[in-house]
Design a protein around this motif. Structure first.
Motif, short mmCIF file in Angstrom:
data_model
loop_
_atom_site.label_atom_id
_atom_site.label_comp_id
_atom_site.label_asym_id
_atom_site.label_seq_id
_atom_site.Cartn_x
_atom_site.Cartn_y
_atom_site.Cartn_z
N ILE A 63 62.36 75.30 4.10
CA ILE A 63 62.34 74.92 5.52
C ILE A 63 62.17 73.41 5.65
CG2 ILE A 63 61.09 75.14 7.70
CD1 ILE A 63 60.34 77.98 6.86
N GLY A 64 61.26 72.83 4.85
CA GLY A 64 61.07 71.39 4.89
C GLY A 64 62.33 70.64 4.47
N VAL A 65 63.03 71.15 3.46
CA VAL A 65 64.27 70.51 3.01
C VAL A 65 65.32 70.55 4.12
CG1 VAL A 65 66.20 70.71 1.39
CG2 VAL A 65 63.85 70.99 0.57
N LEU A 66 65.43 71.67 4.81
CA LEU A 66 66.42 71.80 5.88
C LEU A 66 66.12 70.85 7.04
CD1 LEU A 66 66.98 75.67 5.91
CD2 LEU A 66 68.39 73.89 4.85
N ILE A 67 64.85 70.64 7.33
CA ILE A 67 64.50 69.65 8.36
C ILE A 67 64.93 68.27 7.91
CG2 ILE A 67 62.61 68.56 9.63
CD1 ILE A 67 61.11 71.20 9.50
N SER A 69 68.06 57.31 -1.01
CA SER A 69 66.70 57.71 -1.40
C SER A 69 65.79 56.54 -1.73
CB SER A 69 66.77 58.63 -2.62
OG SER A 69 67.36 57.96 -3.72
N GLY A 70 66.38 55.36 -2.00
CA GLY A 70 65.55 54.27 -2.51
C GLY A 70 64.94 54.69 -3.83
N SER A 71 63.63 54.56 -3.96
CA SER A 71 62.95 55.01 -5.17
C SER A 71 62.17 56.30 -4.94
CB SER A 71 62.01 53.92 -5.69
OG SER A 71 61.01 53.64 -4.73
N ASN A 72 62.40 56.96 -3.80
CA ASN A 72 61.71 58.21 -3.51
C ASN A 72 62.24 59.33 -4.41
OD1 ASN A 72 59.96 57.78 -0.96
ND2 ASN A 72 61.91 56.80 -0.46
N VAL A 73 61.32 60.06 -5.01
CA VAL A 73 61.71 61.12 -5.93
C VAL A 73 62.30 62.31 -5.17
CG1 VAL A 73 60.87 62.68 -7.73
CG2 VAL A 73 59.92 60.38 -7.55
N TYR A 74 61.72 62.63 -4.00
CA TYR A 74 62.21 63.73 -3.17
C TYR A 74 62.43 63.22 -1.76
CZ TYR A 74 61.28 67.14 -6.83
OH TYR A 74 61.31 67.86 -8.01
N PRO A 75 63.56 62.54 -1.52
CA PRO A 75 63.79 61.91 -0.20
C PRO A 75 63.95 62.90 0.94
CG PRO A 75 65.77 61.80 -1.55
CD PRO A 75 64.68 62.28 -2.44
N MET A 76 64.40 64.14 0.66
CA MET A 76 64.56 65.12 1.72
C MET A 76 63.21 65.54 2.32
SD MET A 76 67.63 66.27 2.59
CE MET A 76 69.29 65.80 2.08
N ASN A 77 62.17 65.49 1.49
CA ASN A 77 60.83 65.90 1.92
C ASN A 77 59.83 65.30 0.94
OD1 ASN A 77 58.54 67.09 2.92
ND2 ASN A 77 59.20 69.20 2.61
N GLY A 78 59.33 64.12 1.28
CA GLY A 78 58.53 63.33 0.35
C GLY A 78 57.43 64.05 -0.39
N ILE A 94 55.98 71.42 5.26
CA ILE A 94 56.93 71.18 6.34
C ILE A 94 56.64 69.91 7.12
CG2 ILE A 94 57.82 72.14 8.52
CD1 ILE A 94 57.29 74.93 7.40
N HIS A 95 55.40 69.45 7.14
CA HIS A 95 54.99 68.45 8.13
C HIS A 95 55.71 67.11 8.02
CE1 HIS A 95 52.52 66.83 4.81
NE2 HIS A 95 52.50 65.72 5.51
N PHE A 96 55.98 66.63 6.80
CA PHE A 96 56.45 65.24 6.66
C PHE A 96 57.82 65.01 7.27
CE2 PHE A 96 58.08 61.55 4.30
CZ PHE A 96 57.10 60.63 4.66
N PRO A 97 58.85 65.81 6.91
CA PRO A 97 60.13 65.58 7.59
C PRO A 97 60.06 65.85 9.08
CG PRO A 97 60.19 67.60 6.26
CD PRO A 97 58.92 66.89 5.92
N LEU A 98 59.18 66.76 9.51
CA LEU A 98 59.01 67.01 10.94
C LEU A 98 58.47 65.78 11.64
CD1 LEU A 98 59.14 69.08 13.25
CD2 LEU A 98 56.78 69.72 12.68
N ILE A 99 57.50 65.11 11.02
CA ILE A 99 56.96 63.88 11.61
C ILE A 99 58.05 62.82 11.73
CG2 ILE A 99 55.40 61.93 11.19
CD1 ILE A 99 53.46 63.91 9.90
#
Length: 364
Positions: free
Chosen positions: A98-102, A142-151, A302-307
């Motif tokens: 769900i977080g990835v889809l957001i 993504s820059g240097s983020n390992v999981y840019p879809m949901n940090g 879920i919270h981070f991509p939602l924010i």
């Protein structure tokens, strides 16, 4: 980040007397809310909970306790490493998805808002890798983020890896060997703090190793606490007191000495809070602990991509971003417990999807 309770393990014919550590379940929820407030602070540029990132170390420690509690006897009875990994993925993946889809909605919004400074193949690759729970290579998106879809997914990935390694070597990991692993990780964290000013890291490629080092300290400590819990005793502190102590500890910022304080939290405060949370809970606190325990994983996953989505989209509708984020997180908090309950029923095979019979009849 599963529930801290014993289960009936029919797959391996091992029946473990059911016991729930209600205080620890409640603390999981408190720690998850602390992470939410920390990330909200970063996005909204307000200082709500300065050391909320330390809640991840608390999660790693609880993970060691939970995995030893729920799986040690099953592993000793013949649960294979593959079966164990499938069980953990089955717990993590649906709500993680769900977080990835957001995160996909955020990418779509960037394209609708204008020409983003990255090629479409980059978020497409990030999505494909995220669906496999794999990290994204550095890119313009993504820059240097390992999981840019949901940090925050980096910590879930670290937890899965450490869980699986533990399952592979569980029968060889005595308390002394676990202590040795934690000791080596502690030395590495001290060195990192001396060099970088902080032991924290994990979400970026340049500090990804620190995420595993943090887990390799805290996870074994959680296992050790579980194994020696009878020596510790069950006369713990009431949940409101332990929850308040955890909250205060995450709110403290020690200025120029903050790196040392972070080490103190990881090495001392976090294990002590788990140790004093082993007692029974009052009837008044039990329902609250159960609610917080159920909300912990959904709101964390879920919270981070939602924010990010609410903060970016609010001005388009003339809404103050702070109000939009607060309202969105409040809704997420309310739906997290039912969502976790539904997912638990799915894992237990209690969900049935049947087509309605015809003709439909109204209720009498």
């Amino acid at each position: 980040m599963g529930s801290v309770s014993d289960q009936l393990h029919g797959a391996t014919h091992v029946i473990v007397p059911r016991r729930t550590f209600h205080v620890l379940n409640g603390l999981r929820g408190v720690a998850a809310i602390a992470v939410v407030l920390f990330h909200s602070s970063v996005v909204l540029r307000i200082d709500l909970i300065p050391n909320g990132a330390l809640a991840v170390d608390f999660f790693f420690l609880l993970s060691g306790f939970v995995v030893a509690h729920a799986y040690d006897r099953r592993l000793e009875a013949g649960l294979t490493h593959t079966e164990f990994f499938k069980l953990r993925i089955n717990r993590f993946y649906p709500i993680y998805l769900i977080g990835v889809l957001i995160g996909c909605f955020i990418v779509a919004g960037l394209y609708l808002a204008g020409d983003p400074e990255f090629h479409l193949w980059e978020p497409a690759l990030a999505l494909a890798l995220a669906l496999l729970f794999l990290p994204m290579i550095p890119s313009g998106y993504s820059g240097s983020n390992v999981y840019p879809m949901n940090g925050p997914s980096w910590s879930l990935a670290v937890e899965l890896v450490v869980n699986w390694v533990y399952a592979v070597f569980q029968r060889h990991l005595t308390v002394r060997r676990l202590a040795a692993i934690s000791g080596a990780a502690a030395v590495a964290l001290v060195v990192a703090t001396a060099l970088r000013g902080s032991p924290l890291g994990g979400p970026l490629w340049e500090d990804i190793e620190l995420g595993y080092i943090r887990a390799l300290f805290s996870f074994p400590i959680g296992v050790i606490i579980y194994r020696v819990r009878d020596r510790i005793g069950s006369a713990g502190l009431p949940f409101p007191i332990v929850a308040a102590l955890l909250t205060v500890a995450l709110c403290v910022h020690a200025g120029t000495w903050n790196g040392l304080y972070q080490l103190g939290f990881i090495f001392l405060i976090s294990p002590m809070l788990v140790a004093v949370g082993l007692g029974e809970v009052s009837d008044r606190s039990r329902s609250l602990c159960q609610f917080l325990g159920r909300t912990s994983y959904p709101i964390y996953a879920i919270h981070f991509p939602l924010i990010i989505l609410l903060n970016a989209g609010a001005p388009l509708f003339g809404i103050d971003p702070m109000i939009a984020v607060a309202a969105g997180l409040a809704v997420l908090l309310l739906v997290s417990a039912p969502l976790d309950a539904i997912d638990e029923r799915r894992r237990k095979g209690q969900l049935s999807w049947r087509a309605p019979t015809w003709p439909l009849r109204s209720a009498p």
